[in-house]
Design an enzyme around this catalytic site. Structure first.
Site, short mmCIF file in Angstrom:
data_model
loop_
_atom_site.label_atom_id
_atom_site.label_comp_id
_atom_site.label_asym_id
_atom_site.label_seq_id
_atom_site.Cartn_x
_atom_site.Cartn_y
_atom_site.Cartn_z
N GLY A 21 0.46 -1.72 0.15
CA GLY A 21 0.35 0.26 0.51
C GLY A 21 0.42 1.00 -0.22
O GLY A 21 1.79 1.61 -1.12
N GLY A 80 1.49 0.21 10.61
CA GLY A 80 -0.14 0.42 10.82
C GLY A 80 -0.70 -1.10 10.68
O GLY A 80 -1.13 -1.77 9.90
N GLN A 133 -13.73 8.90 14.31
CA GLN A 133 -14.25 7.88 13.94
C GLN A 133 -15.12 6.81 14.45
O GLN A 133 -14.13 5.63 15.63
CB GLN A 133 -13.00 7.39 12.83
N TYR A 139 -8.15 2.77 17.05
CA TYR A 139 -6.62 3.18 15.95
C TYR A 139 -6.67 4.73 15.80
O TYR A 139 -5.50 5.09 16.19
CB TYR A 139 -7.46 2.48 14.87
N PRO A 192 -3.54 10.84 6.50
CA PRO A 192 -3.80 10.17 4.60
C PRO A 192 -5.53 10.20 5.51
O PRO A 192 -5.72 9.62 5.87
CB PRO A 192 -3.73 8.57 4.17
N GLY A 193 -6.49 10.28 3.88
CA GLY A 193 -7.33 10.35 4.45
C GLY A 193 -8.54 9.09 2.91
O GLY A 193 -7.94 9.60 1.55
P1 NAP Z 1 -1.40 -1.92 4.19
O1 NAP Z 1 -1.64 -1.71 2.43
O2 NAP Z 1 -1.90 -2.94 5.37
O3 NAP Z 1 0.37 -1.71 4.04
C1 NAP Z 1 0.32 -1.18 5.76
C2 NAP Z 1 1.37 -2.54 6.02
O4 NAP Z 1 2.18 -1.76 6.85
C3 NAP Z 1 1.44 -4.60 6.01
O5 NAP Z 1 2.63 -4.58 4.50
C4 NAP Z 1 1.50 -4.65 7.27
O6 NAP Z 1 1.96 -5.93 7.27
C5 NAP Z 1 2.98 -3.88 7.62
N1 NAP Z 1 2.28 -4.05 9.03
C6 NAP Z 1 1.81 -3.84 10.35
N2 NAP Z 1 1.91 -3.94 11.49
C7 NAP Z 1 3.32 -4.04 11.64
C8 NAP Z 1 3.91 -4.23 12.33
N3 NAP Z 1 3.78 -4.45 13.30
N4 NAP Z 1 5.52 -4.50 11.75
C9 NAP Z 1 6.36 -3.98 10.54
N5 NAP Z 1 5.27 -3.84 9.40
C10 NAP Z 1 3.74 -4.13 9.97
O7 NAP Z 1 -2.30 -0.69 4.98
P2 NAP Z 1 -1.94 1.04 3.97
O8 NAP Z 1 -3.27 1.38 3.52
O9 NAP Z 1 -0.75 1.70 2.83
O10 NAP Z 1 -1.93 1.97 4.98
C11 NAP Z 1 -0.76 2.47 5.59
C12 NAP Z 1 -0.23 3.14 6.68
O11 NAP Z 1 -1.16 4.71 6.44
C13 NAP Z 1 -0.85 2.76 7.54
O12 NAP Z 1 -0.11 3.73 9.14
C14 NAP Z 1 -2.17 3.19 8.12
O13 NAP Z 1 -2.70 3.14 9.37
C15 NAP Z 1 -2.29 4.51 7.34
N6 NAP Z 1 -3.54 4.89 6.63
C16 NAP Z 1 -4.37 4.81 5.74
C17 NAP Z 1 -5.47 4.68 5.42
C18 NAP Z 1 -5.80 4.41 4.24
O14 NAP Z 1 -6.80 4.93 3.24
N7 NAP Z 1 -5.75 3.37 3.42
C19 NAP Z 1 -5.98 6.68 5.97
C20 NAP Z 1 -5.34 6.73 6.94
C21 NAP Z 1 -4.23 5.88 7.00
P3 NAP Z 1 1.28 -7.23 6.94
O15 NAP Z 1 0.12 -6.80 5.68
O16 NAP Z 1 1.96 -9.09 6.63
O17 NAP Z 1 0.05 -6.76 8.01
#
Ligand code: NAP
Length: 240
Positions: A18, A80, A137, A143, A173-174
């Site tokens: 992601g 995350g 939220q 979270y 991000p949103g």
């Molecule tokens: P994602 O595709 O699930 O990517 C998150 C990555 O973090 C995954 O590869 C996950 O591994 C890894 N991870 C989780 N726990 C971990 C740990 N303890 N140690 C090391 N790596 C770990 O999610 P994303 O949407 O790209 O999110 C990236 C960040 O943006 C996060 O912090 C999320 O909270 C934030 N965010 C995203 C959005 C959105 O709309 N997508 C909105 C607000 C904030 P696994 O897949 O193996 O669990």
């Protein structure tokens, strides 16, 4: 493309998927030496397995990275984990697991790279928080609390380490199209489909991981040296 005199070693946590993967690719394209830390190995060059909530695991991976790529002066914390659950049903163990990854993970990684940055008297830290920390939220209290903590940590670190040439900013991000978002959609947890949310988003599209990566690329650049302690929303106007 970065001037070769300003090529840095960057670490991106959560870089296997992601948003983190897009940030790693963008920093690589900008000429930096980029290592990713994630729970699982990825095909990317310089991929290291570590659990950000486990300090020994973080320290071991960072030691390997230093040996291979040199001192780390750019850190992007994107790892995350999310949780959708009614607040009254969250047990403390589950709450702690979310805080352990989203907030304590930032604590561990920042603390572990600070010696490199302080030695260099130069550093850039970007923490990926969440727009939900601005708006709140429902069903995401653990979270949102952890991400609000990340915003507070960001501002405080900026004050403390600005004199060392280190900037610390957050990008919340949103609604970015990643596996995390699509999984939530598939489980009916978003309060509507992604398409329906797009109609409520001022710029009328879902965010792309590259949108977040562009903001990070700027914040870690030389020219962003006067920007610190800021929370730079990248959310299509959903939160202002
Ligand atoms: P994602 O595709 O699930 O990517 C998150 C990555 O973090 C995954 O590869 C996950 O591994 C890894 N991870 C989780 N726990 C971990 C740990 N303890 N140690 C090391 N790596 C770990 O999610 P994303 O949407 O790209 O999110 C990236 C960040 O943006 C996060 O912090 C999320 O909270 C934030 N965010 C995203 C959005 C959105 O709309 N997508 C909105 C607000 C904030 P696994 O897949 O193996 O669990």
């Amino acid at each position: 493309m970065t001037d070769t005199s300003t090529v840095r070693t960057a670490v991106v946590t959560g870089g296997g998927s992601g948003i983190g993967a897009a940030i790693a690719e963008r920093l690589r394209n900008d000429g930096h030496r980029v290592a990713i830390l994630d729970l699982n190995p990825s095909d990317a060059k310089f991929s290291y397995v570590a659990d950000v909530s486990d300090r020994a695991s973080v320290d071991a991976a960072l030691d390997e990275i230093r040996k291979e790529l040199g001192p780390i002066t750019i850190l992007v914390n994107a790892a995350g984990r999310e949780l959708y659950k009614r607040f009254h049903n969250i047990d403390i163990e589950t709450w702690n697991q979310i805080v352990a990854v989203n907030l304590n993970g930032v604590f561990h990684c920042v603390q572990a790279v600070l010696p490199d940055m302080r030695d260099a008297q130069w550093g850039r830290i970007v923490n990926i928080s969440s727009s939900s920390a601005q708006s709140g939220q429902q069903f995401m209290t653990a979270y949102v609390s952890s991400k609000a903590g990340v915003n507070g940590l960001t501002k405080s670190l900026a004050l403390e380490y600005g004199p060392d040439g280190i900037t610390v900013n957050a990008v919340p991000p949103g609604f970015v199209d990643t596996p995390m978002l699509r999984k939530s959609e598939a489980q009916g947890l978003l309060g509507g489909t992604v398409e329906e949310h797009i109609q409520r988003t001022p710029v009328r599209r879902v965010g792309r991981p590259e949108d977040i990566a562009a903001a990070c690329a700027f914040l870690v650049s030389e020219e962003a040296g006067y920007i610190t302690g800021q929370i730079l929303g990248v959310n299509g106007g959903r939160n202002t």
